[in-house]
Design a protein around this motif. Structure first.
Motif, PDB file in Angstrom:
ATOM      1  N   ARG A 275     -31.174 -17.566 -20.368  1.00 23.07           N
ATOM      2  CA  ARG A 275     -32.649 -18.242 -20.185  1.00 23.07           C
ATOM      3  C   ARG A 275     -33.761 -16.979 -19.725  1.00 23.07           C
ATOM      4  N   SER A 276     -33.161 -15.902 -19.181  1.00 22.17           N
ATOM      5  CA  SER A 276     -34.141 -14.957 -18.713  1.00 22.17           C
ATOM      6  C   SER A 276     -33.528 -13.894 -18.089  1.00 22.17           C
ATOM      7  N   ALA A 277     -34.387 -12.832 -17.968  1.00 23.18           N
ATOM      8  CA  ALA A 277     -33.810 -11.557 -17.478  1.00 23.18           C
ATOM      9  C   ALA A 277     -35.186 -10.914 -16.893  1.00 23.18           C
ATOM     10  N   CYS A 278     -34.965  -9.614 -16.199  1.00 27.53           N
ATOM     11  CA  CYS A 278     -35.955  -8.979 -15.501  1.00 27.53           C
ATOM     12  C   CYS A 278     -36.849  -8.429 -16.685  1.00 27.53           C
TER      13      CYS A 278
ATOM     14  N   GLN B 232     -26.970  -7.558 -19.923  1.00 24.15           N
ATOM     15  CA  GLN B 232     -26.464  -6.547 -18.976  1.00 24.15           C
ATOM     16  C   GLN B 232     -27.406  -6.490 -17.956  1.00 24.15           C
ATOM     17  N   CYS B 233     -28.456  -7.291 -17.754  1.00 31.36           N
ATOM     18  CA  CYS B 233     -29.417  -7.262 -16.759  1.00 31.36           C
ATOM     19  C   CYS B 233     -28.891  -7.857 -15.308  1.00 31.36           C
ATOM     20  N   LYS B 234     -28.949  -7.143 -14.287  1.00 30.57           N
ATOM     21  CA  LYS B 234     -28.433  -7.906 -13.054  1.00 30.57           C
ATOM     22  C   LYS B 234     -29.274  -9.091 -12.716  1.00 30.57           C
ATOM     23  N   GLN B 235     -30.489  -9.243 -13.264  1.00 34.90           N
ATOM     24  CA  GLN B 235     -31.115 -10.402 -13.030  1.00 34.90           C
ATOM     25  C   GLN B 235     -30.921 -11.552 -14.204  1.00 34.90           C
TER      26      GLN B 235
ATOM     27  N   CYS C 109     -32.449  -3.872 -19.903  1.00 39.07           N
ATOM     28  CA  CYS C 109     -33.197  -4.764 -20.829  1.00 39.07           C
ATOM     29  C   CYS C 109     -34.296  -3.985 -21.620  1.00 39.07           C
ATOM     30  N   LEU C 110     -34.697  -2.543 -21.093  1.00 40.64           N
ATOM     31  CA  LEU C 110     -35.618  -1.611 -21.795  1.00 40.64           C
ATOM     32  C   LEU C 110     -34.882  -1.067 -22.840  1.00 40.64           C
TER      33      LEU C 110
END
Ligand code: NAP
Ligand code: ZN
Length: 337
Positions: free
Chosen positions: A96-99, A112-115, A105-106
């Motif tokens: 549902r989301s990531a940083c 794989q984003c920690k957030q 992300c970039l």
């Protein structure tokens, strides 16, 4: 904020581990700048929802509203969301989301984003009337995908498409173990990529259906010996633990074993020498990045890839879950509001 938002959502909840789902209402968090509010029309039931209800992975929190194969219409959105408009039909999957700012992300892999936040772990998911998620994780659906057939693509479709997209070429001999929600989509995607596809199943009554979906060959799990050294890329989608050493034997030299199923007793024990001598690879894969989901949706629309579904009214969620537990769904249960 561009539209009036709802203050109460109706949902189906498991209040404790293994509980039957029951009606529940809750107040969503305020709609943020980047959020969309989606009125849900359909939600697929992935086996991961069942793993969560049963707390198979020991990470579920209750009350739990499962559901992460969501299709619905945007009914409100934060001011920062400009790629969607009110009324757009969108799909939402496991994430549902990531940083959206870290190296992963970039680099294009938000999984794989920690957030990264899952749609229905720690937040309420899609067995509901509405959901609010980061609008950058809501995907506009191609017109020619019907909502009920598209819902299972959001998790199941993305999960099998990602490794096929990265590792399967037309010359490869692909195997799919477990012909359920993920497996029946994997057959269709791998075939559309031009591969030779073998379905591996515990159920003889899935032979004809697998071939109708595009499989070239079929093998019962009890007859694996007949298919030793025949596969280049083997995807395991079974929801129960397997004797993975037997499946390693199915691989040709340089073959790859790609783990997708996430059984409760998740454990893999493999002999070293066949890996060394056959130069074989073992990999895992999870869901799909946003880019992969976009590609998967347009590929499915172009190649007429559809989930085969059984529709249940949202209020009949417990019957659908019971049938899924017994491995009797052909091939994805989809809840309809
Ligand atoms: P599903 O629709 O229930 O299909 C699972 C299939 O596993 C069944 O249809 C059955 O296929 C096979 N199976 C069941 N019991 C078995 C046993 N005892 N031995 C061997 N095979 C057995 O489940 P799904 O929604 O496709 O999900 C499959 C698994 O993938 C689940 O563990 C789920 O959590 C996981 N998953 C992982 C990801 C990821 O990101 N990696 C994403 C989504 C789901 P046959 O009848 O053909 O034998
Ligand atoms: Zn899933």
């Amino acid at each position: 904020m561009q539209t009036k938002t709802l203050t109460t959502y109706q949902a189906y909840v498991a209040k404790t581990e293994n509980a039957k789902l029951e009606p529940f209402s809750y107040e969503p968090k305020p709609l943020s700048l980047w959020d969309v509010e989606v009125e849900i029309t359909h939600c697929g039931i992935c086996h991961s929802d069942l793993h969560l209800i049963q707390n198979d992975w020991k990470n579920a929190s209750y009350p739990l509203v499962p559901g992460h194969e969501i299709v619905g219409n945007v009914v409100a959105k934060g001011d920062a969301i400009s790629h969607l408009k009110i009324g757009d039909r969108v799909g939402i999957g496991w994430q549902r989301s990531a940083c959206l700012q870290c190296e992963w992300c970039l680099g294009g892999d938000e999984t794989q984003c920690k957030q990264n936040r899952a749609t229905c772990v720690g937040d309420f998911g899609g067995f509901a009337s509405h959901i609010r998620v980061d609008g950058r994780f809501a995907f506009k659906l191609p017109k020619n995908l019907a909502s009920e057939n598209a819902a299972p693509l959001l998790c199941g479709g993305a999960t099998v498409f990602s490794p096929i997209f990265h590792h399967v070429k037309a010359t490869k001999r692909v195997g799919v173990v477990g012909i359920g929600g993920l497996g029946h989509l994997a057959i269709q995607f791998a075939k559309a990529f031009g591969a030779h596809v073998t379905a591996f199943s515990t159920s003889i009554n899935k032979e004809k259906e697998s071939k109708d979906l595009g499989a070239d060959d079929f093998c019962l799990l009890k007859d694996l010996k007949s298919h030793e050294a025949s596969i280049d890329f083997l995807m395991t989608t079974a929801s129960e633990n397997l004797d993975f050493a037997l499946f390693l034997n199915l691989l040709r030299p340089y073959g790859e074993l790609c783990l997708l199923g996430a059984p409760a007793a998740g454990e893999i024990k493999l002999p070293i020498f066949p890996l060394l001598i056959g130069k074989k690879v073992v990999r895992g894969s999870c869901i799909g990045s946003r880019g992969e989901i976009e590609k998967m949706l347009s590929f499915a629309a172009e190649h007429n890839i559809k989930a085969k579904i059984e529709i249940f009214p949202m209020s009949d969620v417990n019957s659908a879950l019971d049938k899924l537990k017994k491995n009797q769904i052909h091939y994805r249960a989809v809840l309809k509001n």
